[in-house]
Design an enzyme around this catalytic site. Structure first.
Site, mmCIF file in Angstrom:
data_model
loop_
_atom_site.group_PDB
_atom_site.id
_atom_site.type_symbol
_atom_site.label_atom_id
_atom_site.label_comp_id
_atom_site.label_asym_id
_atom_site.label_seq_id
_atom_site.Cartn_x
_atom_site.Cartn_y
_atom_site.Cartn_z
ATOM 1 N N GLY A 1 0.841 -1.187 0.000
ATOM 2 C CA GLY A 1 0.000 0.000 0.000
ATOM 3 C C GLY A 1 0.875 1.235 0.000
ATOM 4 O O GLY A 1 2.006 1.201 0.510
ATOM 5 N N GLN B 1 3.206 9.878 1.102
ATOM 6 C CA GLN B 1 4.522 9.244 1.254
ATOM 7 C C GLN B 1 5.478 9.575 0.116
ATOM 8 O O GLN B 1 6.688 9.404 0.257
ATOM 9 C CB GLN B 1 4.370 7.716 1.357
ATOM 10 N N CYS C 1 5.664 -0.073 7.496
ATOM 11 C CA CYS C 1 5.372 1.105 6.671
ATOM 12 C C CYS C 1 6.600 1.427 5.836
ATOM 13 O O CYS C 1 7.715 1.427 6.357
ATOM 14 C CB CYS C 1 5.020 2.282 7.565
ATOM 15 N N LEU C 2 6.382 1.712 4.553
ATOM 16 C CA LEU C 2 7.516 2.039 3.677
ATOM 17 C C LEU C 2 8.225 3.315 4.138
ATOM 18 O O LEU C 2 9.382 3.519 3.809
ATOM 19 C CB LEU C 2 7.049 2.183 2.229
ATOM 20 N N HIS D 1 -4.595 2.282 7.451
ATOM 21 C CA HIS D 1 -3.201 2.736 7.592
ATOM 22 C C HIS D 1 -2.905 3.843 6.569
ATOM 23 O O HIS D 1 -2.353 4.890 6.912
ATOM 24 C CB HIS D 1 -2.280 1.524 7.388
ATOM 25 N N GLU D 2 -3.310 3.614 5.312
ATOM 26 C CA GLU D 2 -3.028 4.601 4.258
ATOM 27 C C GLU D 2 -3.835 5.876 4.464
ATOM 28 O O GLU D 2 -3.350 6.975 4.191
ATOM 29 C CB GLU D 2 -3.306 4.023 2.868
ATOM 30 N N HIS E 1 -2.121 8.194 6.681
ATOM 31 C CA HIS E 1 -1.067 8.971 6.003
ATOM 32 C C HIS E 1 -1.623 10.271 5.421
ATOM 33 O O HIS E 1 -0.977 11.318 5.477
ATOM 34 C CB HIS E 1 -0.447 8.167 4.855
#
Ligand code: NI
Length: 181
Positions: free
Chosen positions: A46, A51, A91-92, A133-134, A137
């Site tokens: 995702g 990000q 998380c990236l 989660h996204e 962000h």
């Protein structure tokens, strides 16, 4: 298509609240394609526009094994949530860090697709967790915000150390456990 740079915690740009997408044009389509390419290359399941320093309400997700289930959510809103699940998330933007977060286990979302067409969808399991989660962000929130101050401080220091090690070209190995979101 192009690979985009993923911002890493504690980059203050990750704290930006994203604005709604208002124009559904070719540029948006390219942004979506670039985000998928960046997410697959990372690799992750995702990616939120925040990000990659693009502050519009746009999320791409693919939790499939074979990169065959692309989900695009533009201007997503959660209409209903139910149940509760604790998942070990990554998380990236917080590379190599994994910890447990509690979220709703099922959500109903309303969003638009890349062409601006509105849809509603019921999500569960990892897809529901990933969407929540996204969406955090897009509000400038990270999964580490759910952890204690002490843990977050340790994570910040570890990432700082990892970055210095990378800069000195001694690669810090990243644990491969759950896919990053
Ligand atoms: Ni993330």
């Amino acid at each position: 298509m192009a690979l985009l740079t993923i911002l890493e915690y504690p980059d203050p740009r990750l704290r930006t609240r994203a604005e709604p997408v208002t124009v559904f044009d070719e540029a948006l389509g390219r942004q979506i394609d670039d985000m998928f390419e960046t997410m697959y290359a990372a690799p992750g399941i995702g990616l939120a526009a925040t990000q990659v320093d693009y502050h519009r309400r746009l999320i791409v997700i693919d939790v499939s094994e074979d990169k065959a289930q692309k989900h695009v959510f533009v201007n997503p809103e959660i209409l209903a949530r139910s149940g509760s699940a604790v998942t070990e998330e990554g998380c990236l933007s917080v590379p190599g860090i994994f910890d447990e977060v509690q979220r709703a286990s099922q959500v109903r979302v309303r969003a638009r697709d890349r062409h601006g067409i509105e849809f509603e969808q019921d999500l569960e399991g990892i897809l529901a967790v990933c969407l929540q989660h996204e969406m955090d962000h897009l509000e400038g929130k990270l999964f580490v915000d759910y952890l204690s101050d002490l843990k977050r401080e340790r994570i910040r220091k570890k990432l700082d150390k990892d970055r210095k090690a990378r800069a000195a070209s001694t690669p810090a190995p990243l644990p491969a456990r759950v896919p990053a979101l």
